[in-house]
Scaffold this active site. Structure first.
Site, PDB file in Angstrom:
ATOM      1  N   SER A  39       0.660  -1.084  -0.040  1.00 55.77           N
ATOM      2  CA  SER A  39       0.170  -0.011  -0.065  1.00 55.77           C
ATOM      3  C   SER A  39       0.900   1.424   0.170  1.00 55.77           C
ATOM      4  CB  SER A  39      -0.908  -0.272   1.175  1.00 55.77           C
ATOM      5  OG  SER A  39      -1.886   0.855   1.199  1.00 55.77           O
ATOM      6  N   ASP A  66      10.620   4.433 -10.358  1.00 54.71           N
ATOM      7  CA  ASP A  66      10.355   5.177 -11.617  1.00 54.71           C
ATOM      8  C   ASP A  66      11.091   6.674 -11.879  1.00 54.71           C
ATOM      9  OD1 ASP A  66       8.448   3.214 -12.046  1.00 54.71           O
ATOM     10  OD2 ASP A  66       6.551   4.341 -11.892  1.00 54.71           O
ATOM     11  N   LYS A  95      -0.583  -3.982  -3.402  1.00 52.40           N
ATOM     12  CA  LYS A  95      -1.852  -3.404  -3.103  1.00 52.40           C
ATOM     13  C   LYS A  95      -1.812  -1.796  -3.730  1.00 52.40           C
ATOM     14  CE  LYS A  95      -4.919  -2.019   0.799  1.00 52.40           C
ATOM     15  NZ  LYS A  95      -5.107  -0.750   0.535  1.00 52.40           N
TER      16      LYS A  95
END
Length: 387
Positions: A296, A307, A321
């Site tokens: 999460s 990224d 999640k």
């Protein structure tokens, strides 16, 4: 003796006629076409009527309404959407604030079992000998297998000074262990960020156990402390971090992510939302430790690091999640935790039920006292600093 038919036409009939009208209003407000669902709606009214008039025991209307709401939310087949009774709702807010009355353990769901992620030093759980990896099978007399996280937390918390019994399964033992001694609830204030300079190095090491209202400020304090000690690199440990507050994760990420997006929130209704960084404030080489318990909000931070190239992920794939829950207050102190959006990484990757792959795969060694993932991270950090 009055017949069942006359009873239904009498007081009970009037009661459930009113109930039926209320249900119709609710269904209309939700945009559900009664023309195609009238039979199901009729069944609902009939079941309520039968329970109130034919069931052996007297049932409070509030109990029936709560059961209906739980059933409605349960029909979504979404383990993250949960109806929160007043007690559970209040305890959820305590958890978010980071201070509560309980045992001092961080728990998560692993392979559908309630599993101890961490027992905090000096707390009732730690004193009783509960350790990470213990599987909680019972809370008092309640079976904990398949239990949702909010209910489990509410059962383990309570008034300071009260007792709770946990039944624990541990890999090293063949019989369940019962912890009854010293499991007396205390006022718990859990730090979510702890740090140190690794011995013999100039490397800072910070563990983030979960994300609460206090985590961002705790991270700033720990970074300031580490920088005073002139560390040259930072290892951020998100292993077994089950997540928490989205905003807390975003604010922590702002310390490490270069200018640009941190996460995109993709809603079914309304405008999507972007959370961005104005530029990293911690100018240190970064390595982030992840594993299957990183979930999460922890994955929001890990995904942004990967990224944007802000650091190197070391460990194994995260939990996966990638959805966001919103907590809505209801009347009488209750609440509804409902999945309302999904989140996407800065490159707009959807990681739900997929997870985030590490840049450097390091499998943990079972039954070993060595932390090979941390050792590998230290080795890589030394190379970064030297380079």
């Amino acid at each position: 003796m009055e017949s069942k038919q006359s009873f239904f036409r009498g007081r009970g009939g009037r009661l459930f006629s009113v109930l039926a009208v209320l249900i119709v209003i609710v269904f209309l407000a939700g945009g559900i076409l009664l023309a195609t669902n009238y039979k199901h709606l009729g069944n609902l009214v009939k079941v309520v009527t039968l329970v109130r008039t034919q069931y052996l025991q007297t049932v409070d209307t509030t109990q029936l309404v709560d059961g209906a709401i739980k059933g409605m939310v349960g029909s979504l087949n979404d383990p993250y959407s949960v109806y929160l009774d007043p007690k559970t709702y209040a305890q959820l807010h305590e958890q978010i604030k980071g201070s509560f009355g309980g045992l001092g353990i961080l728990v998560g769901i692993k392979d559908q079992y309630l599993t101890v992620v961490r027992a905090y030093k000096g707390t009732p759980a730690a004193k009783a000998g509960i350790v990470a990896g213990d599987v909680i099978t019972k809370i008092d007399d309640r079976d904990a297998r398949g239990i949702d996280l909010e209910t489990a937390i509410s059962l383990m918390r309570g008034e300071v000074g009260s007792k709770v019994t946990l039944t624990i399964d541990r890999k090293e033992t063949t019989e369940p262990l019962q912890f009854t001694r010293e499991l007396i609830r205390e006022e718990i204030s859990v730090p979510t960020v702890e740090s140190q300079v690794l011995p013999g190095t100039a490397i800072g090491y910070a563990v983030v156990s979960q994300f609460t209202e206090h985590t961002s400020e705790e991270m700033k304090e720990n970074l300031a402390k580490l920088q005073k000690e002139q560390v040259k690199g930072l290892i951020l440990d998100l292993r077994d971090n089950p997540g928490g507050e989205l905003i807390a994760a975003v604010n922590v990420a702002k310390n490490f992510i270069p200018k640009g997006p941190i996460v995109f929130i993709d809603y079914r209704f309304g405008r999507d939302q972007e959370f961005s960084s104005e530029g990293r404030t911690a100018q240190l080489p970064l390595i982030v430790l992840i594993n299957g318990g990183s979930a999460s909000a922890a994955e929001i931070l890990a995904g942004a690091v990967k990224d944007t190239g802000a650091g190197t992920l070391v460990g194994v794939k995260t939990f996966g999640k990638g959805i966001v829950q919103t907590v809505f207050p209801l009347d009488n102190g209750a609440g509804l935790k409902l999945t309302t959006a999904r989140y996407l990484t800065p490159n707009r990757n959807d990681i739900h039920e997929i997870g985030i792959q590490p840049d450097v795969l390091v499998q943990p060694e079972e039954n070993s006292v060595l932390d090979v993932q941390l050792d590998r991270a230290v080795e890589l950090m030394k190379q970064k600093i030297a380079g």
